[in-house]
Design an enzyme around this catalytic site. Structure first.
Site, PDB file in Angstrom:
ATOM      1  N   GLY A 294       0.846  -1.185   0.000  1.00  0.00           N
ATOM      2  CA  GLY A 294       0.000   0.000   0.000  1.00  0.00           C
ATOM      3  C   GLY A 294       0.880   1.232   0.000  1.00  0.00           C
TER       4      GLY A 294
ATOM      5  CB  SER B 209       0.405   6.856   1.307  1.00  0.00           C
ATOM      6  OG  SER B 209       1.660   7.084   1.949  1.00  0.00           O
TER       7      SER B 209
ATOM      8  CG  ASP C  34       6.421   6.227   7.542  1.00  0.00           C
ATOM      9  OD1 ASP C  34       7.625   6.385   7.821  1.00  0.00           O
ATOM     10  OD2 ASP C  34       5.508   6.802   8.160  1.00  0.00           O
TER      11      ASP C  34
ATOM     12  CB  CYS D 262      -9.809   2.938   7.423  1.00  0.00           C
ATOM     13  SG  CYS D 262      -9.007   3.035   5.806  1.00  0.00           S
TER      14      CYS D 262
ATOM     15  CB  CYS E 281      -6.708  10.299   5.004  1.00  0.00           C
ATOM     16  SG  CYS E 281      -8.136   9.210   4.769  1.00  0.00           S
TER      17      CYS E 281
END
Length: 339
Positions: free
Chosen positions: A8, A10, A14, A94, A188
């Site tokens: 994943g 973004s 990280d 989430c 977010c």
């Protein structure tokens, strides 16, 4: 044959370092950028960053629009919880339904055995553990993740501290600016305050009564959705000589219950939507009732789908709707929602 891992991504430091590390470890890496909401300009900028990382690593990345699913499973839950006078934790929801739910389904569709993210967490395939960096540990937010996905999860940053992650990225010429970019907020879709989000969907500025624990009207407030348990400002109490805090919220009457700090003290509570990583019905452990709180020793007994939690020392400002995460030391046992 290399094991395939779906990361994943973004556009942040990280997840970027996570992708670099796993490729160096010999995994066949693919990335996925998940569009979760429609904040203007947010996804265009981050997608460009993800593509730049993919070009550097020579990996395939996918743009996965999950905005409809996110709205149904997380955003609507957030709005409706505040309507009910609860304090929700959308990140916990989430992680269960989207990041380690829909993302796992997507991994299956491309033949990826493993799923990875840039979370600061450790996982041995059977249990989740707190990260070595206590200031960044995010294990609390995974207390509702389904047990069956644990064997597939990889978290390379679980043994890192944030400063070392940034320093690592800074040594890679094409990724230097990732090390200095601003940290993303935990939620977010919130740009500034929760109030701004809620106000898009309803009138939150309906004045109501402030009531003491005996039921006496002692003042006024500006609308119950402006408050969470433990808040001490933004309402009026007649003749108060010491600080008062929100003890409870009554959405049906648009009232908030207030009292002095000692009345925030809680020694026992209930938890619903129980999610455990091993079969337990009665046990001693530690519990965190908010992300930025210390875990407190407790005794837990589960009956008829709910847990009764008795604390060995009191906590303050316990909020219905927040997650309660159970630990055995650094090992996450699971959790549920405070009710």
């Amino acid at each position: 044959m290399k094991k395939k891992v779906l990361i994943g991504m973004s556009g942040g430091v990280d997840s970027t370092v996570t992708a670099v590390l796993l490729q160096k470890e010999g995994y066949e890496v693919e990335g996925v950028y998940m569009k979760l909401h429609n904040k203007p300009g947010y996804h265009e900028e981050n997608w460009k960053k993800v593509q730049r990382v993919a070009d550097y690593l020579g990996i395939k990345v996918h743009f996965y629009d999950l905005s409809k699913e996110f709205n149904n499973e997380v955003y609507t839950y957030f709005i409706e919880s505040y309507k009910e006078g609860l304090t929700p934790n959308p990140c916990v929801m989430c992680n269960r339904t989207i990041k380690f739910g829909k993302m796992v389904e997507f991994a299956d569709s491309i033949g990826a055995e493993h799923i990875a993210t840039g979370h600061y967490i450790q996982c041995d395939g059977e249990f989740i553990y707190a990260a070595d960096d206590p200031n960044k540990d995010q294990s609390y937010f995974l207390c509702e993740v389904r047990k069956e996905v644990l064997p597939r999860l990889i978290f390379p940053l679980g043994t890192w501290v944030k400063e070392d992650v940034k320093a690592y990225a800074a040594r890679i010429e094409v990724l230097k600016d990732f090390a200095t970019q601003k940290e993303s907020s935990e939620i977010c879709f919130v740009e500034n305050t929760y109030d701004e989000v809620l106000a898009r969907h309803m009138n939150i500025d309906i004045p109501g009564e402030t009531v003491d624990t005996e039921g006496n009207v002692v003042g006024t407030h500006k609308g119950y959705m402006h408050y969470t348990i433990g808040k001490r400002r933004g309402f009026f109490v007649n003749g108060a000589h010491e600080p008062h805090f929100v003890l409870d919220i009554r959405p049906e009457t648009n009232q908030i219950i207030v009292g002095t700090r000692e009345k925030l003290e809680v020694n026992a509570f209930k938890v619903k939507q129980i999610n455990l990583f091993e079969d337990l019905t009665e046990f001693d452990c530690q519990v965190k009732v908010r992300y930025r709180t210390r875990a407190v020793p407790c005794h837990v007994k589960i009956e008829e789908g709910k847990a009764s939690v008795v604390l060995s020392e009191p906590v303050f400002g316990l909020a219905k709707g927040q997650a309660a995460a159970f630990y055995d030391g650094k090992r996450l046992l699971g959790g549920g929602l405070i009710c």
